[in-house]
Design a protein around this motif. Sequence first.
Motif, PDB file in Angstrom:
ATOM      1  N   ASP A 128       0.844  -1.192   0.000  1.00 17.30           N
ATOM      2  CA  ASP A 128       0.000   0.000   0.000  1.00 17.30           C
ATOM      3  C   ASP A 128       0.885   1.251   0.000  1.00 17.30           C
ATOM      4  O   ASP A 128       1.222   1.789   1.060  1.00 17.30           O
ATOM      5  CB  ASP A 128      -0.898  -0.045   1.255  1.00 17.30           C
ATOM      6  N   THR A 129       1.289   1.668  -1.183  1.00 13.86           N
ATOM      7  CA  THR A 129       2.144   2.854  -1.303  1.00 13.86           C
ATOM      8  C   THR A 129       1.814   3.580  -2.601  1.00 13.86           C
ATOM      9  O   THR A 129       0.940   3.140  -3.355  1.00 13.86           O
ATOM     10  CB  THR A 129       3.639   2.451  -1.259  1.00 13.86           C
ATOM     11  N   SER A 130       2.480   4.687  -2.846  1.00 18.30           N
ATOM     12  CA  SER A 130       2.230   5.421  -4.099  1.00 18.30           C
ATOM     13  C   SER A 130       3.527   6.072  -4.568  1.00 18.30           C
ATOM     14  O   SER A 130       4.411   6.379  -3.743  1.00 18.30           O
ATOM     15  CB  SER A 130       1.175   6.502  -3.875  1.00 18.30           C
ATOM     16  N   ASP A 131       3.590   6.290  -5.862  1.00 17.18           N
ATOM     17  CA  ASP A 131       4.755   6.959  -6.447  1.00 17.18           C
ATOM     18  C   ASP A 131       4.959   8.318  -5.774  1.00 17.18           C
ATOM     19  O   ASP A 131       6.086   8.680  -5.412  1.00 17.18           O
ATOM     20  CB  ASP A 131       4.534   7.113  -7.958  1.00 17.18           C
ATOM     21  N   SER A 132       3.841   9.047  -5.547  1.00 21.17           N
ATOM     22  CA  SER A 132       3.991  10.396  -4.979  1.00 21.17           C
ATOM     23  C   SER A 132       4.538  10.329  -3.554  1.00 21.17           C
ATOM     24  O   SER A 132       5.404  11.127  -3.190  1.00 21.17           O
ATOM     25  CB  SER A 132       2.676  11.179  -5.045  1.00 21.17           C
ATOM     26  N   TRP A 133       4.075   9.352  -2.736  1.00 18.67           N
ATOM     27  CA  TRP A 133       4.598   9.239  -1.355  1.00 18.67           C
ATOM     28  C   TRP A 133       6.096   8.938  -1.399  1.00 18.67           C
ATOM     29  O   TRP A 133       6.893   9.578  -0.698  1.00 18.67           O
ATOM     30  CB  TRP A 133       3.873   8.125  -0.577  1.00 18.67           C
ATOM     31  N   ILE A 134       6.487   7.983  -2.234  1.00 21.11           N
ATOM     32  CA  ILE A 134       7.907   7.578  -2.256  1.00 21.11           C
ATOM     33  C   ILE A 134       8.782   8.737  -2.745  1.00 21.11           C
ATOM     34  O   ILE A 134       9.819   9.048  -2.145  1.00 21.11           O
ATOM     35  CB  ILE A 134       8.123   6.314  -3.132  1.00 21.11           C
ATOM     36  N   MET A 135       8.330   9.407  -3.814  1.00 22.64           N
ATOM     37  CA  MET A 135       9.131  10.522  -4.356  1.00 22.64           C
ATOM     38  C   MET A 135       9.256  11.637  -3.322  1.00 22.64           C
ATOM     39  O   MET A 135      10.342  12.170  -3.088  1.00 22.64           O
ATOM     40  CB  MET A 135       8.488  11.071  -5.641  1.00 22.64           C
ATOM     41  N   GLU A 136       8.135  11.990  -2.719  1.00 22.20           N
ATOM     42  CA  GLU A 136       8.131  13.107  -1.771  1.00 22.20           C
ATOM     43  C   GLU A 136       8.941  12.799  -0.511  1.00 22.20           C
ATOM     44  O   GLU A 136       9.694  13.635  -0.023  1.00 22.20           O
ATOM     45  CB  GLU A 136       6.671  13.380  -1.384  1.00 22.20           C
ATOM     46  N   ARG A 137       8.826  11.577   0.029  1.00 25.59           N
ATOM     47  CA  ARG A 137       9.484  11.258   1.305  1.00 25.59           C
ATOM     48  C   ARG A 137      10.913  10.752   1.152  1.00 25.59           C
ATOM     49  O   ARG A 137      11.665  10.726   2.124  1.00 25.59           O
ATOM     50  CB  ARG A 137       8.711  10.175   2.056  1.00 25.59           C
ATOM     51  N   THR A 138      11.281  10.298  -0.053  1.00 22.75           N
ATOM     52  CA  THR A 138      12.619   9.697  -0.188  1.00 22.75           C
ATOM     53  C   THR A 138      13.416  10.201  -1.399  1.00 22.75           C
ATOM     54  O   THR A 138      14.641  10.074  -1.423  1.00 22.75           O
ATOM     55  CB  THR A 138      12.525   8.155  -0.349  1.00 22.75           C
TER      56      THR A 138
END
Length: 344
Positions: A54-64
Motif C-alpha cells: 500500500d504505497t504510491s509513487d507520490s509518497w515515495i518521491m516526496e518522502r525519499t
Amino acid sequence: MLGGPRFWAEMSTLSATVASTEVTARVRRAGILSVAAHLPDGILSNADLEAMVDTSDSWIMERTGIRLRHRAGAGETTSEMGVKAARRALEMAGSPKIDAIVVTTITPDTRFPSAACLIQRKLDMGGIPAFDINAACSGFTYGLIVSEGLIRSGVADHILLVAAESMTSLVDWEDRGTCVLFGDGAGAAVLGAVSEGGIVARRWGADGTKGHLIYYGPKPDDADSPDKLRMAGKGTFRMAVETFCDVTAGVCADAGWDPASIDHFVPHQANQRIIEAAAKRLGIPMERVVINITETGNTSSASIPLALAAAAAQGRFQRGDRVVVAAFGAGATWGAVAWEWDAV
Ligand code: UT7
C-alpha cells in the motif's frame, strides 16, 4: 650467535629498512585512481511497488526522492556485480598490479568464503590477500580508510576496493516502510600511492548501543517472525542527519577545509531529505552535492561509489577538486573521507 658480527650486520640492514619505511610512510599519500560502477538491468519502479504494497509513487518521491531501484536477477550475485564494477575500475586505472582486494558488503554470496575471495577468483588474481569488511552503509568509507592505511604504511602499493550489495535479498516485501528504499548494485575503486593530492583526512566510528535502529533479524516485537531487514525509520532519520553533520564537519576540520568550500559532497544515498537537511546545516550549496538516489535507491555500501561514478561520467570532477564522502549505517557506524580528486 646472538650479538655476533652477522647479527649486527642484519640489525643494521633491518634498522635501515625501518628508517626508510618511516620516511616512505611520511611522504606517501593514497589517491583514488579510478571509480566505476555496475547496476543490474532489472528495474523495480515505484509503480511496481504500488502493485506489491500500500504505497504510491507520490509518497515515495516526496518522502525519499527515489523513482526506481535496480534489482539483481537470478544468479546475479553480489560477487558477480562486484566483479563487473572491478573490471571497469581496473581498466580505468591502467591495470596496475594489485596487492590486496578489500570488499565491503553486508550481502556476501555465502557466509564464507568471503565475497573478496570469490571476486579474487573471478578476476584470476590468486595469491594476494582478500577480505570483506562489514560496516553496513558506512562500508565504502571504512574500506577507503583501511586501504589508505595499507598504502600509507607501505604494505601495499595498489588496492582494489569493491563495494557490492544485493539489498533486495534482505528486504521484507510486506513492509512498506523499508521495501521501497533499497536497491542492488556495485561500485569499485583502485587506490594507489600518489605524491600529491589524494586523501587528506578521514574520520570513522561506531556506536553499538544504536544497533536496534537498523538490523537484520526478526521484528522487534515478534521473535518468531522471519529474519529480514528491520528499521526504526524516524530514529534512523534523526541519527543520520546528526551523524552526517558531525562526521562531515569533523573531517573538514581535519583537512583544514570549511565545509562550504568543498567542491563536491558525496553522501551515502539513504534518503534525499536526509541529504538535503545535512547539506543545509553544513552550509553546502545543493549544486555541490551529488545525488543519484532517484535512480538507485539505497544500495548500502555501494551507494557512494555508484554516486561518484555517475558524477564522474558526467564530467563533474576536475583534478584537484576537494571531495568529501560521508556515510552512516547500521551498527551504528559512520565514516567520512576528504581527498583531492586524482582519478583520470
Ligand atoms: O542506509 C540507512 C538506512 N535508512 C535510512 O536512512 C532511512 C531513514 N528513514 C527514512 O528515510 C524515513 O523515516 C522513511 C522514508 C523510512 C519514512 O518516512 P517518514 O517521513 O519518516 O514517514 P513515517 O515513518 O513517519 O510514516 C508516515 C506515514 C505513516 O502513516 P500514518 O501512521 O501517519 O498513517 C506510515 O505508515 O507514512 C506511512 N508510510 C507509507 N505510506 C505510503 C510508511 N511507508 C510508506 C510507504 N508508502 N512506503
